[in-house]
Enzyme design. Sequence first.
Site, PDB file in Angstrom:
ATOM      1  N   LYS A 179       5.923 -59.042 -51.334  1.00 20.93           N
ATOM      2  CA  LYS A 179       6.599 -60.009 -50.442  1.00 20.93           C
ATOM      3  C   LYS A 179       5.814 -61.313 -50.454  1.00 20.93           C
ATOM      4  CE  LYS A 179       5.681 -57.077 -47.259  1.00 20.93           C
ATOM      5  NZ  LYS A 179       5.444 -56.422 -45.949  1.00 20.93           N
ATOM      6  N   ASP A 187       7.794 -53.905 -42.195  1.00 15.78           N
ATOM      7  CA  ASP A 187       6.441 -54.128 -42.687  1.00 15.78           C
ATOM      8  C   ASP A 187       5.564 -53.115 -41.958  1.00 15.78           C
ATOM      9  OD1 ASP A 187       3.893 -56.441 -41.777  1.00 15.78           O
ATOM     10  OD2 ASP A 187       4.065 -55.310 -43.640  1.00 15.78           O
ATOM     11  N   ASP A 222       1.369 -52.997 -41.833  1.00 19.59           N
ATOM     12  CA  ASP A 222       0.209 -53.571 -41.144  1.00 19.59           C
ATOM     13  C   ASP A 222       0.650 -54.703 -40.221  1.00 19.59           C
ATOM     14  OD1 ASP A 222      -1.463 -53.117 -44.193  1.00 19.59           O
ATOM     15  OD2 ASP A 222      -1.979 -52.098 -42.329  1.00 19.59           O
ATOM     16  N   ASP A 257       5.371 -59.270 -39.439  1.00 17.14           N
ATOM     17  CA  ASP A 257       4.453 -60.018 -38.568  1.00 17.14           C
ATOM     18  C   ASP A 257       3.924 -61.284 -39.226  1.00 17.14           C
ATOM     19  OD1 ASP A 257       2.875 -58.183 -40.337  1.00 17.14           O
ATOM     20  OD2 ASP A 257       1.203 -59.254 -39.413  1.00 17.14           O
TER      21      ASP A 257
HETATM   22  O1  LIG Z   1      -3.170 -56.520 -49.469  1.00 20.44           O
HETATM   23  C1  LIG Z   1      -3.303 -56.966 -48.325  1.00 20.44           C
HETATM   24  O2  LIG Z   1      -3.650 -58.131 -48.116  1.00 20.44           O
HETATM   25  C2  LIG Z   1      -2.881 -56.109 -47.163  1.00 20.44           C
HETATM   26  O3  LIG Z   1      -2.900 -54.782 -47.493  1.00 20.44           O
HETATM   27  C3  LIG Z   1      -1.488 -56.539 -46.765  1.00 20.44           C
HETATM   28  O4  LIG Z   1      -1.591 -57.758 -46.146  1.00 20.44           O
HETATM   29  C4  LIG Z   1      -0.838 -55.602 -45.783  1.00 20.44           C
HETATM   30  O5  LIG Z   1       0.430 -55.471 -46.134  1.00 20.44           O
HETATM   31  P1  LIG Z   1       1.686 -55.389 -45.107  1.00 20.44           P
HETATM   32  O6  LIG Z   1       1.781 -53.926 -44.708  1.00 20.44           O
HETATM   33  O7  LIG Z   1       1.364 -56.293 -43.928  1.00 20.44           O
HETATM   34  O8  LIG Z   1       2.841 -55.861 -45.934  1.00 20.44           O
END
Ligand SMILES: O=C(O)[C@H](O)[C@H](O)COP(=O)(O)O
EC number: 3.1.3.41
Length: 299
Positions: A220, A24, A26, A245
């Site tokens: 996901k 992942d 973020d 996370d």
């Molecule tokens: O769309 C969102 O809410 C955020 O961009 C998403 O939570 C971040 O995605 P991650 O890289 O944690 O899968």
Amino acid sequence: MAVRLSAAADYEALLDKYDTWMFDCDGVLWHGDRLIEGAIEVLSILRQRKKQILFVTNNATKSRKSYKGKFDTLGVEAHVDEIYGSAYAAAVYISSVIKLPKDKKVYVIGMKGMEEELADEGVSFVGGTDPADATLKPFSLSDFTLDPTVGAVVCGLDTAINYTKLSKAFQYLTRNPGCHFLATNEDSTYPAGDGLLPGAGAISAPLRYALGKDPVAIGKPAKTMLDCIQAKVHYDPARTIMVGDRLNTDILFGQNGGLATLLVLTGITSEAEITGPNASSIVPDYVTSSIGDLRTVGQ
Ligand SMILES: O=C(O)[C@H](O)[C@H](O)COP(=O)(O)O
């Protein structure tokens, strides 16, 4: 019960056990534009050990190509065919699963990344970053012309969301027969810089409330994302680990796909959610504080 990793031998054992590492982004590799300490070194160690690395993000604001630009800017080695975002997965779903007819369009609530992935899949769209939808003047049905060719609405993270976009999407979903309601992902929040921001799930929430129905969620933990990856990349689920996370997206995604799961505590999930009386029913295989902990293994 999750195995809490701490000693170098724990991480070394993980490197021996898994050939494919899905990350992942973020909250695992970075917060916004700030890299998490040790992320670059760990990815370098995995590459030196000839591990297969994939980046699997629910962030639909960027296309695979523009995400590659972010990796480059941050100094993280990544290749476009290693990057799987929910914008890409949604575009593939529309073109290859729904098989939206070529004379139909998608109304987009989202940003450039969603538009670029739809264009790459040859799917026509309206809305998105169109300045006409950015207007802040009160929305009036009398000013709105329904486009009968809109056959799907896709809703992703849109930091320029407004009443006009929600109202247009609502019209298409209630007045165009059979119009598909899709969400790139349903994350309630995401870690950005020193705090949290509303996620894509908070953008589609007004529509699901007004419509009284849920969208088909692509990212996901849905298996759709994994189907997109499996269509492009060979990997052995038994020797693959998903590093995330967030329990209800990343870890559940790994479990739904028969993968091992490693939870890091640098993003959304807190210690209280995995231990004690209010612990989640979603239990990762492994837990460590940060992806940087894997630096303890020999180079
Ligand atoms: O769309 C969102 O809410 C955020 O961009 C998403 O939570 C971040 O995605 P991650 O890289 O944690 O899968």
